[in-house]
Design a protein around this motif. Structure first.
Motif, PDB file in Angstrom:
ATOM      1  N   ILE A 142       1.262  -1.175   0.106  1.00 54.92           N
ATOM      2  CA  ILE A 142       0.161   0.008  -0.100  1.00 54.92           C
ATOM      3  C   ILE A 142       1.054   1.057   0.061  1.00 54.92           C
ATOM      4  O   ILE A 142       0.198   2.356  -0.622  1.00 54.92           O
ATOM      5  N   LYS A 143       1.970   1.409   1.360  1.00 55.13           N
ATOM      6  CA  LYS A 143       2.745   2.238   0.590  1.00 55.13           C
ATOM      7  C   LYS A 143       4.250   2.386  -0.215  1.00 55.13           C
ATOM      8  O   LYS A 143       3.439   3.749  -0.899  1.00 55.13           O
ATOM      9  N   ASN A 144       3.712   1.913  -1.092  1.00 56.19           N
ATOM     10  CA  ASN A 144       4.549   1.706  -2.493  1.00 56.19           C
ATOM     11  C   ASN A 144       3.303   1.622  -3.433  1.00 56.19           C
ATOM     12  O   ASN A 144       3.954   3.210  -3.952  1.00 56.19           O
ATOM     13  N   ASP A 145       2.687   1.820  -3.556  1.00 55.00           N
ATOM     14  CA  ASP A 145       1.548   2.651  -4.377  1.00 55.00           C
ATOM     15  C   ASP A 145       1.207   3.898  -4.170  1.00 55.00           C
ATOM     16  O   ASP A 145       1.004   4.948  -4.843  1.00 55.00           O
ATOM     17  N   TYR A 146       1.368   4.064  -3.110  1.00 50.95           N
ATOM     18  CA  TYR A 146       0.954   5.537  -2.683  1.00 50.95           C
ATOM     19  C   TYR A 146       2.638   6.579  -2.717  1.00 50.95           C
ATOM     20  O   TYR A 146       2.625   7.554  -3.746  1.00 50.95           O
ATOM     21  N   SER A 147       3.900   6.242  -2.671  1.00 55.71           N
ATOM     22  CA  SER A 147       4.698   6.756  -3.160  1.00 55.71           C
ATOM     23  C   SER A 147       5.135   6.402  -4.452  1.00 55.71           C
ATOM     24  O   SER A 147       5.835   7.606  -5.190  1.00 55.71           O
ATOM     25  N   GLU A 148       4.649   5.444  -4.990  1.00 56.05           N
ATOM     26  CA  GLU A 148       5.305   5.546  -6.981  1.00 56.05           C
ATOM     27  C   GLU A 148       4.183   5.710  -7.456  1.00 56.05           C
ATOM     28  O   GLU A 148       4.200   6.707  -8.495  1.00 56.05           O
ATOM     29  N   ASN A 149       2.994   5.724  -7.189  1.00 56.95           N
ATOM     30  CA  ASN A 149       1.610   6.402  -8.072  1.00 56.95           C
ATOM     31  C   ASN A 149       0.642   7.217  -7.880  1.00 56.95           C
ATOM     32  O   ASN A 149      -0.022   7.256  -8.771  1.00 56.95           O
ATOM     33  N   GLY A 150       1.326   7.702  -6.925  1.00 59.93           N
ATOM     34  CA  GLY A 150       0.283   8.370  -5.877  1.00 59.93           C
ATOM     35  C   GLY A 150      -1.181   8.599  -5.886  1.00 59.93           C
ATOM     36  O   GLY A 150      -1.807   9.133  -5.866  1.00 59.93           O
ATOM     37  N   ILE A 151      -1.112   7.380  -5.333  1.00 60.86           N
ATOM     38  CA  ILE A 151      -3.058   6.208  -5.017  1.00 60.86           C
ATOM     39  C   ILE A 151      -2.593   6.959  -3.662  1.00 60.86           C
ATOM     40  O   ILE A 151      -1.923   6.222  -2.491  1.00 60.86           O
ATOM     41  N   GLU A 152      -3.441   7.801  -3.183  1.00 63.05           N
ATOM     42  CA  GLU A 152      -3.920   7.196  -0.892  1.00 63.05           C
ATOM     43  C   GLU A 152      -4.169   6.158  -1.908  1.00 63.05           C
ATOM     44  O   GLU A 152      -5.277   5.367  -1.396  1.00 63.05           O
ATOM     45  N   PHE A 153      -3.700   5.728   0.321  1.00 63.64           N
ATOM     46  CA  PHE A 153      -3.953   4.789   0.773  1.00 63.64           C
ATOM     47  C   PHE A 153      -5.554   4.275   1.029  1.00 63.64           C
ATOM     48  O   PHE A 153      -5.695   2.889   0.915  1.00 63.64           O
ATOM     49  N   LYS A 154      -6.601   5.006   1.138  1.00 65.68           N
ATOM     50  CA  LYS A 154      -7.223   4.654   0.909  1.00 65.68           C
ATOM     51  C   LYS A 154      -8.593   4.529  -0.004  1.00 65.68           C
ATOM     52  O   LYS A 154      -9.122   3.486  -0.103  1.00 65.68           O
ATOM     53  N   GLN A 155      -7.640   4.581  -0.930  1.00 64.55           N
ATOM     54  CA  GLN A 155      -7.934   4.259  -2.688  1.00 64.55           C
ATOM     55  C   GLN A 155      -7.266   2.782  -3.320  1.00 64.55           C
ATOM     56  O   GLN A 155      -7.701   2.608  -4.506  1.00 64.55           O
ATOM     57  N   SER A 156      -6.245   2.264  -2.241  1.00 61.97           N
ATOM     58  CA  SER A 156      -5.797   1.371  -2.765  1.00 61.97           C
ATOM     59  C   SER A 156      -6.829   0.006  -2.644  1.00 61.97           C
ATOM     60  O   SER A 156      -7.492   0.166  -1.929  1.00 61.97           O
ATOM     61  N   GLU A 157      -6.499  -0.247  -3.871  1.00 61.93           N
ATOM     62  CA  GLU A 157      -7.323  -1.846  -4.263  1.00 61.93           C
ATOM     63  C   GLU A 157      -7.345  -3.413  -2.613  1.00 61.93           C
ATOM     64  O   GLU A 157      -7.751  -3.986  -2.217  1.00 61.93           O
ATOM     65  N   ILE A 158      -5.681  -2.876  -2.553  1.00 60.40           N
ATOM     66  CA  ILE A 158      -5.349  -3.862  -1.402  1.00 60.40           C
ATOM     67  C   ILE A 158      -6.396  -3.366  -0.091  1.00 60.40           C
ATOM     68  O   ILE A 158      -6.981  -4.386   1.165  1.00 60.40           O
ATOM     69  N   PHE A 159      -5.762  -1.831   0.129  1.00 62.52           N
ATOM     70  CA  PHE A 159      -6.335  -1.804   1.377  1.00 62.52           C
ATOM     71  C   PHE A 159      -8.302  -1.446   1.321  1.00 62.52           C
ATOM     72  O   PHE A 159      -8.844  -2.504   2.439  1.00 62.52           O
ATOM     73  N   ASN A 160      -8.804  -1.601   0.467  1.00 61.24           N
ATOM     74  CA  ASN A 160     -10.239  -1.731  -0.378  1.00 61.24           C
ATOM     75  C   ASN A 160     -10.666  -3.314   0.308  1.00 61.24           C
ATOM     76  O   ASN A 160     -11.906  -2.891   0.806  1.00 61.24           O
ATOM     77  N   ARG A 161     -10.353  -4.200  -0.528  1.00 61.95           N
ATOM     78  CA  ARG A 161     -10.616  -5.361  -0.509  1.00 61.95           C
ATOM     79  C   ARG A 161     -10.544  -6.285   1.595  1.00 61.95           C
ATOM     80  O   ARG A 161     -11.024  -6.975   1.413  1.00 61.95           O
TER      81      ARG A 161
END
Length: 258
Positions: A142-161
């Motif tokens: 999730i952290k990598n998604d945020y730092s590399e792709n600018g995805i807010e952690f609450k929008q992460s697919e992993i977070f929401n699954r």
């Protein structure tokens, strides 16, 4: 919806029940994010003969929970599998239960949705009624998604699954050595949400969540994070009431080394 008679006239036949349920189960497990090391884990290939006599009782309780997982999901009733040392089979057992759940959900999907009985599965690859996550690895993803792709952690697919699945395995929870705000607050959010929304959860850990409930036993120094951990642990306690199952373990019970 087209009637059954209309389907027959159009030459559309029901798919054999066993075949369709098997297909649905396979898709559910495929989407469940189970680590490759554990994809073949079942109760059938868990070697209970390696367990000591005193560990057979917790094993049987876990297996019984798995056999009645549909009732546990409905109630809901969560489960905490604990052993101080690694290698006794906590993750193997948790994944085995997840597969039982996949079977029950596939059966229910077949019974409740007419189109499924005719071989039409409108679910997508984002359909994750059961989900597995190693907490440390998942949080890093999730952290990598945020730092590399600018995805807010609450929008992460992993977070929401993890947040929304009918049944989730939170593997190695509280095993994290670094109790950072991101780690502790994300875990709290997941646990709090799942408690409030009546979603069953299977926790595995080498640490008893109860250590976070008392000031003197908490391993966390930061006062704010100590409070977050205590609030998380109190929610876990409520979710797993009467279902904290502990194995006796030592360095000698690491069966992965045998």
């Amino acid at each position: 919806m087209t009637s059954k008679n209309s389907k027959k006239k159009a030459g559309i036949k029901e798919v054999p029940k066993k075949k369709m349920i098997k297909k649905l189960r396979k898709e559910i497990i495929k989407n469940a994010n189970i680590d490759p090391l554990y994809r073949d884990c079942t109760f059938n290939n868990f070697d209970e003969n390696v367990l000591s006599k005193e560990n057979l009782k917790p094993y049987k309780k876990i297996k019984n929970y798995g056999k009645h997982i549909d009732a546990a999901i409905k109630k809901p009733q969560s489960l905490y599998i604990l052993s101080e040392y690694p290698g006794i089979g906590k993750t193997h057992l948790a994944v085995s239960i997840l597969k039982y759940a996949a079977q029950k959900i596939a059966e229910r999907e077949y019974e409740e949705n007419e189109v499924v009985r005719y071989g039409i599965n409108r679910r997508t690859t984002t359909w994750t009624p059961v989900y597995f996550i190693n907490v440390s690895e998942g949080l890093q993803d999730i952290k990598n998604d945020y730092s590399e792709n600018g995805i807010e952690f609450k929008q992460s697919e992993i977070f929401n699954r993890v947040k929304n699945a009918q049944l989730v395995v939170l593997d190695d929870i509280f095993n994290e050595i670094r109790y950072t705000p991101f780690i502790m607050e994300t875990i709290f959010y997941w646990v709090d949400y799942r408690l409030k929304n009546n979603l069953a959860t299977i926790f595995t850990s080498n640490h008893n969540f109860e250590i976070f409930l008392k000031e003197e036993s908490s391993p966390i120094d930061n006062e704010r994070l100590k409070t977050v951990a205590r609030n998380t642990a109190s929610r876990v306690a409520k979710m797993v009431k009467n279902y904290k199952v502990a194995f006796k373990s030592s360095a000698e019970t690491d069966y992965r080394q045998k």
